[in-house]
Every structure is written in structure tokens, then in C-alpha cells.
Design a protein around this motif. Structure first.
Motif, PDB file in Angstrom:
ATOM      1  N   LEU A  79       0.815  -1.207   0.000  1.00 50.15           N
ATOM      2  CA  LEU A  79       0.000   0.000   0.000  1.00 50.15           C
ATOM      3  C   LEU A  79       0.855   1.266   0.000  1.00 50.15           C
ATOM      4  CD1 LEU A  79      -2.796  -1.041   2.541  1.00 50.15           C
ATOM      5  CD2 LEU A  79      -2.970  -0.889   0.046  1.00 50.15           C
ATOM      6  N   GLN A  80       2.158   1.108  -0.238  1.00 50.09           N
ATOM      7  CA  GLN A  80       3.024   2.278  -0.185  1.00 50.09           C
ATOM      8  C   GLN A  80       2.803   3.219  -1.364  1.00 50.09           C
ATOM      9  OE1 GLN A  80       3.814  -0.965  -0.683  1.00 50.09           O
ATOM     10  NE2 GLN A  80       6.020  -1.158  -0.902  1.00 50.09           N
ATOM     11  N   ASP A  81       2.115   2.767  -2.398  1.00 48.12           N
ATOM     12  CA  ASP A  81       1.766   3.684  -3.477  1.00 48.12           C
ATOM     13  C   ASP A  81       0.525   4.499  -3.130  1.00 48.12           C
ATOM     14  OD1 ASP A  81       0.295   1.269  -3.604  1.00 48.12           O
ATOM     15  OD2 ASP A  81      -0.324   1.729  -5.656  1.00 48.12           O
ATOM     16  N   VAL A  82      -0.400   3.893  -2.401  1.00 47.15           N
ATOM     17  CA  VAL A  82      -1.619   4.574  -1.982  1.00 47.15           C
ATOM     18  C   VAL A  82      -1.334   5.527  -0.833  1.00 47.15           C
ATOM     19  CG1 VAL A  82      -3.966   4.247  -1.129  1.00 47.15           C
ATOM     20  CG2 VAL A  82      -2.995   2.613  -2.744  1.00 47.15           C
ATOM     21  N   LEU A  83      -0.384   5.172   0.019  1.00 48.63           N
ATOM     22  CA  LEU A  83       0.008   5.990   1.167  1.00 48.63           C
ATOM     23  C   LEU A  83       1.509   6.263   1.064  1.00 48.63           C
ATOM     24  CD1 LEU A  83      -2.018   3.980   3.824  1.00 48.63           C
ATOM     25  CD2 LEU A  83      -2.592   6.247   2.950  1.00 48.63           C
ATOM     26  N   PRO A  84       1.912   7.176   0.179  1.00 53.19           N
ATOM     27  CA  PRO A  84       3.340   7.382  -0.096  1.00 53.19           C
ATOM     28  C   PRO A  84       4.167   7.787   1.118  1.00 53.19           C
ATOM     29  CG  PRO A  84       1.977   8.430  -1.779  1.00 53.19           C
ATOM     30  CD  PRO A  84       1.054   8.019  -0.679  1.00 53.19           C
ATOM     31  N   GLN A  85       3.524   8.355   2.140  1.00 53.63           N
ATOM     32  CA  GLN A  85       4.281   8.751   3.324  1.00 53.63           C
ATOM     33  C   GLN A  85       4.878   7.542   4.043  1.00 53.63           C
ATOM     34  OE1 GLN A  85       1.062   9.250   2.817  1.00 53.63           O
ATOM     35  NE2 GLN A  85      -0.174   8.612   4.592  1.00 53.63           N
ATOM     36  N   SER A  86       4.366   6.343   3.760  1.00 53.51           N
ATOM     37  CA  SER A  86       4.914   5.131   4.378  1.00 53.51           C
ATOM     38  C   SER A  86       6.001   4.494   3.525  1.00 53.51           C
ATOM     39  CB  SER A  86       3.792   4.112   4.613  1.00 53.51           C
ATOM     40  OG  SER A  86       3.326   3.585   3.376  1.00 53.51           O
ATOM     41  N   ASN A  87       6.270   5.054   2.373  1.00 52.14           N
ATOM     42  CA  ASN A  87       7.220   4.468   1.427  1.00 52.14           C
ATOM     43  C   ASN A  87       8.639   4.926   1.764  1.00 52.14           C
ATOM     44  OD1 ASN A  87       7.991   2.964  -0.850  1.00 52.14           O
ATOM     45  ND2 ASN A  87       7.874   4.754  -2.177  1.00 52.14           N
TER      46      ASN A  87
ATOM     47  N   GLY B 155      -7.685   4.928 -15.574  1.00 49.67           N
ATOM     48  CA  GLY B 155      -6.595   5.803 -15.152  1.00 49.67           C
ATOM     49  C   GLY B 155      -7.063   7.212 -14.862  1.00 49.67           C
ATOM     50  N   ALA B 156      -7.975   7.731 -15.690  1.00 52.63           N
ATOM     51  CA  ALA B 156      -8.482   9.094 -15.478  1.00 52.63           C
ATOM     52  C   ALA B 156      -9.270   9.191 -14.178  1.00 52.63           C
ATOM     53  CB  ALA B 156      -9.346   9.514 -16.659  1.00 52.63           C
ATOM     54  N   ILE B 157     -10.094   8.170 -13.904  1.00 50.65           N
ATOM     55  CA  ILE B 157     -10.871   8.173 -12.658  1.00 50.65           C
ATOM     56  C   ILE B 157      -9.928   8.190 -11.449  1.00 50.65           C
ATOM     57  CG2 ILE B 157     -12.417   6.796 -11.207  1.00 50.65           C
ATOM     58  CD1 ILE B 157     -13.774   5.859 -13.803  1.00 50.65           C
ATOM     59  N   GLY B 158      -8.912   7.331 -11.489  1.00 51.91           N
ATOM     60  CA  GLY B 158      -7.955   7.301 -10.386  1.00 51.91           C
ATOM     61  C   GLY B 158      -7.186   8.594 -10.252  1.00 51.91           C
ATOM     62  N   THR B 159      -6.801   9.185 -11.383  1.00 48.14           N
ATOM     63  CA  THR B 159      -6.026  10.425 -11.358  1.00 48.14           C
ATOM     64  C   THR B 159      -6.844  11.587 -10.818  1.00 48.14           C
ATOM     65  OG1 THR B 159      -4.719   9.665 -13.253  1.00 48.14           O
ATOM     66  CG2 THR B 159      -4.719  12.040 -12.776  1.00 48.14           C
ATOM     67  N   ILE B 160      -8.073  11.712 -11.288  1.00 49.75           N
ATOM     68  CA  ILE B 160      -8.938  12.791 -10.803  1.00 49.75           C
ATOM     69  C   ILE B 160      -9.237  12.618  -9.318  1.00 49.75           C
ATOM     70  CG2 ILE B 160     -11.243  13.810 -11.006  1.00 49.75           C
ATOM     71  CD1 ILE B 160     -11.100  13.083 -14.012  1.00 49.75           C
ATOM     72  N   GLY B 161      -9.513  11.365  -8.924  1.00 51.58           N
ATOM     73  CA  GLY B 161      -9.767  11.099  -7.508  1.00 51.58           C
ATOM     74  C   GLY B 161      -8.569  11.432  -6.641  1.00 51.58           C
ATOM     75  N   TRP B 162      -7.372  11.068  -7.116  1.00 51.03           N
ATOM     76  CA  TRP B 162      -6.165  11.357  -6.345  1.00 51.03           C
ATOM     77  C   TRP B 162      -5.930  12.853  -6.229  1.00 51.03           C
ATOM     78  CZ3 TRP B 162      -3.538   7.766  -3.670  1.00 51.03           C
ATOM     79  CH2 TRP B 162      -2.345   8.164  -3.080  1.00 51.03           C
ATOM     80  N   ALA B 163      -6.169  13.587  -7.322  1.00 52.21           N
ATOM     81  CA  ALA B 163      -5.976  15.032  -7.299  1.00 52.21           C
ATOM     82  C   ALA B 163      -6.934  15.697  -6.320  1.00 52.21           C
ATOM     83  CB  ALA B 163      -6.170  15.609  -8.701  1.00 52.21           C
ATOM     84  N   MET B 164      -8.143  15.160  -6.188  1.00 51.67           N
ATOM     85  CA  MET B 164      -9.109  15.724  -5.262  1.00 51.67           C
ATOM     86  C   MET B 164      -8.706  15.460  -3.814  1.00 51.67           C
ATOM     87  SD  MET B 164     -12.649  14.698  -7.246  1.00 51.67           S
ATOM     88  CE  MET B 164     -13.678  15.319  -5.903  1.00 51.67           C
ATOM     89  N   VAL B 165      -8.079  14.302  -3.581  1.00 56.47           N
ATOM     90  CA  VAL B 165      -7.716  13.927  -2.209  1.00 56.47           C
ATOM     91  C   VAL B 165      -6.415  14.582  -1.778  1.00 56.47           C
ATOM     92  CG1 VAL B 165      -7.006  11.990  -0.744  1.00 56.47           C
ATOM     93  CG2 VAL B 165      -8.960  11.745  -2.295  1.00 56.47           C
ATOM     94  N   ASP B 166      -5.411  14.591  -2.663  1.00 51.63           N
ATOM     95  CA  ASP B 166      -4.071  14.993  -2.250  1.00 51.63           C
ATOM     96  C   ASP B 166      -3.420  15.955  -3.233  1.00 51.63           C
ATOM     97  OD1 ASP B 166      -2.061  14.857  -0.326  1.00 51.63           O
ATOM     98  OD2 ASP B 166      -0.937  13.398  -1.482  1.00 51.63           O
TER      99      ASP B 166
END
Length: 385
Positions: free
Chosen positions: A142-150, A192-203
Motif C-alpha cells: 500500500l506504499q503507493d496509496v500511502l506514499p508517506q509510508s514508502n 486511469g483518469a478516474i484514479g487520477t482525478i480522484g487522487w488530485a481531489m484527495v491529495d
């Protein structure tokens, strides 16, 4: 007396054998690019220079592009065995099991080794202490989903990202079988677009350079490229003839994007990282179209293919995964040792040159040993799908 058909069906000609040694060459070259990138930034930082001779190394700041190439190659290799049927021969669960056997044992060994190096760094060099929560998140990929743990072995984020994409592979094959290659590419782009847009909204875009949800689209580009390389229908042949132009357009687009959105000053990702979805998409187009072209190009007619089929490079590609897994923690060890040598630390450029000349062979040799011990025993002799 056996029955005979009044209109016997002529045997279907098997597709011509493709010589794909160049795929290992691409893996080897991509892995080498990532390693050299990490060696360079470990001493010089993620910063573009404008003064000679340090500005010569600016091209080494773009090692991320090689990770996108890995994703396209992965999709291509997994797509090749299923071009004809566009379905998994042994089912989704068996496919997941094969992928787990291939990917996870070396991954976990590398992770444990990275944690040990991380602990030694804390114990003897005053680095940060180990967090149990971070370790668990890395074990769960999960280090890609939570990069602070990477924190233990940063390049492993891309392995975690690719691992998740594998679970979509049966879905993509269903789309491919039902609606064709264009629908496959579009579906990957939508995911990919759904994930990218979602990620941009979160972080926002602060950490998506270590998550890259748009990599789903690069993976499907690789799968579709396998269909173009192996397929024999008239429409496939027509599309295959357009791949040189497609690759050229991709190269021009990639060059324009890197010119417009470069890595600039120290730590300044405000230009490059927000543009990564477009930069990686152009990289994926170049890689996918290029592989289709190379698959049907004779080596004697292409200097690029001869380079990619150079035996040392092909050999390196055979253990590129091990090199990718092991190089970053060992670069930390080499830097720790280099700091003990008087006079070296005072010149980042000189220290970088020492690491390139003396450290790179050490990293490759260590990766080969790791491959023989922890990766080769888990290689399957059967087709991946």
C-alpha cells in the motif's frame, strides 16, 4: 468409417514467430536508467543545473520515464500469450497465483533487506527509526496509496501499483474480447483518469509521482500492442503499418511536454509532476508503438533493435526486476561508505562519478546474486497467462 466434411476447413496458418529478445533489452536499459537516475540524485539532488559541466547531468533527472516503460512492457508480455483467445486459459485465480509467485517472494525478501539496512542506518548514522505501521503498509503493498509510508525502499511503490493493476487484467481481457483493441485502450484510459482525478481531489499533486493511477492506461497500451504485434487480420496489419508514424508522433509530443514542463530548481516539482499524466501517456505511446515496430523489424535492418538485442543488455534484462528491487537501499549503503572517504563528500560531482564508475558494477553484481538466490527459483517455465 469416419465422417468427412464436404467442405473441409483449411488449416489456419500459425502466425510468424516473433523474435522478442529486444524486450529483455528494453527491461535492462530501463532498469539501468532508473539505477543511474537514483545514483545521480542521491548526490546531486533533484535539481536542474545551468552551469557547465553539471548541466550535462540534467537528462538523468527523468528516470521516472523508465518506470512507465516497464508498465508497457509488462502489459505487452502478459498480452502475448492470450492474443488469439483474449482470455486466460486457466482462469483468473490461477493467473493471480502465478503473478503472486513471480512477483511477491523477491519483493518481500527485498523489503526485509531494506528494513534491515534502514535499521542499521538508524543505529549507526542517526537516521529515522522504524515505524511498525509503515512496515505493515509496505507488506500489504500500500506504499503507493500511502506514499508517506514508502520509506524503506522508495522504488517499490511502482511494484505495488503494478500488483494492483494485475487484478484488472481479466476485466481488460473481457473488454478486449468483446469490443476490441480500441475499447481496451479506452477502458484503461478511463480507469486511469478516474484514479487520477480522484487522487488530485484527495491529495492535489503533491504525492502522485509515487502513485501514478494513470499507469493503468499504460498497461493496456502494452496489452493492445501485443495484439498488434501478434495479430494477423487485415485490420491489424493496417494498424501495424501505422505504428512508425505513431511512435514518431509520440516522440514529438514527449519532447514538447518535457520542454514545457521540465524539472527545474531544487525540489521544484511544480512543473514536472503535475504534467506526469500527459508525459507518461506520451512515453507509453512511444514504447507501445516502438515495440510493435521492433517485433516485425529484422535486426540487420535496425540499429536500435541490434542495440536492444546486445547480449549483455539482454542478460541484464533477465534480472532487471532484481536490480530494480535491490539498488536503492544499496545506494544508501555505498553513500554511507563513501562519506567515510576523506575529501569525497566535499564534491558532489566527484562523489557521483565515483558511484557511477565503482558503485554501478557493485549494484549490478549484487542484483545478479539476488536474482539467482531469490528470483530465479520462482520463475515459471509456462506462459504467464
Amino acid at each position: 468409417m469416419p465422417e468427412t466434411s464436404p467442405n473441409p476447413v483449411p488449416p489456419v496458418a500459425s502466425p510468424p514467430r516473433l523474435h522478442l529478445d529486444f524486450l529483455d533489452g528494453i527491461r535492462g536499459l530501463a532498469a539501468l536508467a532508473v539505477v543511474i537516475h537514483h545514483i545521480y540524485i542521491s548526490r546531486m539532488g533533484m535539481s536542474a543545473r545551468s552551469v557547465w559541466p553539471t548541466n550535462v547531468g540534467n537528462s538523468l533527472l527523468y528516470g521516472h520515464l523508465a518506470v512507465g516503460v516497464f508498465l508497457v512492457v509488462s502489459g505487452f508480455c502478459l498480452g502475448l500469450p492470450v492474443v488469439a483467445s483474449r482470455q486466460l486459459k486457466t482462469g483468473a485465480l490461477a493467473f493471480y497465483g502465478k503473478r503472486a509467485r513471480r512477483i511477491l517472494p523477491p519483493f518481500f525478501v527485498a523489503l526485509i533487506g531494506s528494513v534491515l539496512i534502514f535499521w542499521f542506518r538508524h543505529r549507526f548514522a542517526g537516521g529515522p527509526s522504524i515505524s511498525g505501521g509503515d512496515f505493515v503498509l509496505n507488506v500489504l503493498l500500500l506504499q503507493d496509496v500511502l506514499p508517506q509510508s514508502n520509506v524503506f525502499n522508495p522504488p517499490l511503490w511502482s511494484v505495488a501499483a503494478e500488483w494492483k493493476i494485475y487484478f484488472l487484467f481479466p476485466v481488460f481481457l473481457w473488454v478486449w474480447r468483446r469490443w476490441g483493441s480500441l475499447a481496451l485502450i479506452v477502458s484503461g484510459a478511463i480507469w486511469g483518469a478516474i484514479g487520477t482525478i480522484g487522487w488530485a481531489m484527495v491529495d492535489s499533486t503533491r504525492t502522485w509521482g509515487h502513485s501514478c493511477p494513470w499507469f493503468v492506461g499504460l498497461f493496456t497500451l502494452g496489452v493492445a500492442a501485443a495484439g498488434l504485434a501478434r495479430g494477423q487480420s487485415e485490420s491489424v496489419v493496417r494498424w501495424r503499418q501505422r505504428m512508425p508514424l505513431t511512435a514518431l508522433i509520440g516522440v514529438v509530443a514527449l519532447g514538447a511536454l518535457l520542454w514545457q514542463f521540465p524539472v527545474t530548481g531544487r525540489g521544484e516539482y511544480e512543473l514536472f509532476v503535475p504534467a506526469l499524466p500527459f508525459i507518461d501517456a506520451a512515453t507509453g505511446i512511444v514504447a507501445a508503438a516502438g515495440m510493435v515496430v521492433l517485433a516485425h523489424t529484422r535486426s540487420e535492418m535496425s540499429a536500435v533493435k541490434r542495440l536492444l538485442e546486445w547480449r549483455p543488455l539482454v542478460g541484464l534484462g533477465a534480472f532487471a526486476y532484481s536490480l530494480y528491487l535491490t539498488h536503492e537501499p544499496l545506494i544508501r549503503v555505498l553513500n554511507f561508505a563513501l562519506d567515510k572517504v576523506p575529501g569525497v563528500s566535499s564534491s558532489p560531482l566527484f562523489a557521483t562519478a565515483v558511484l557511477m564508475l565503482a558503485g554501478l558494477p557493485v549494484l549490478v553484481g549484487a542484483a545478479l546474486i539476488f536474482f539467482l538466490a531469490f528470483e530465479r527459483p520462482f520463475l515459471s517455465r509456462r506462459p504467464n497467462a
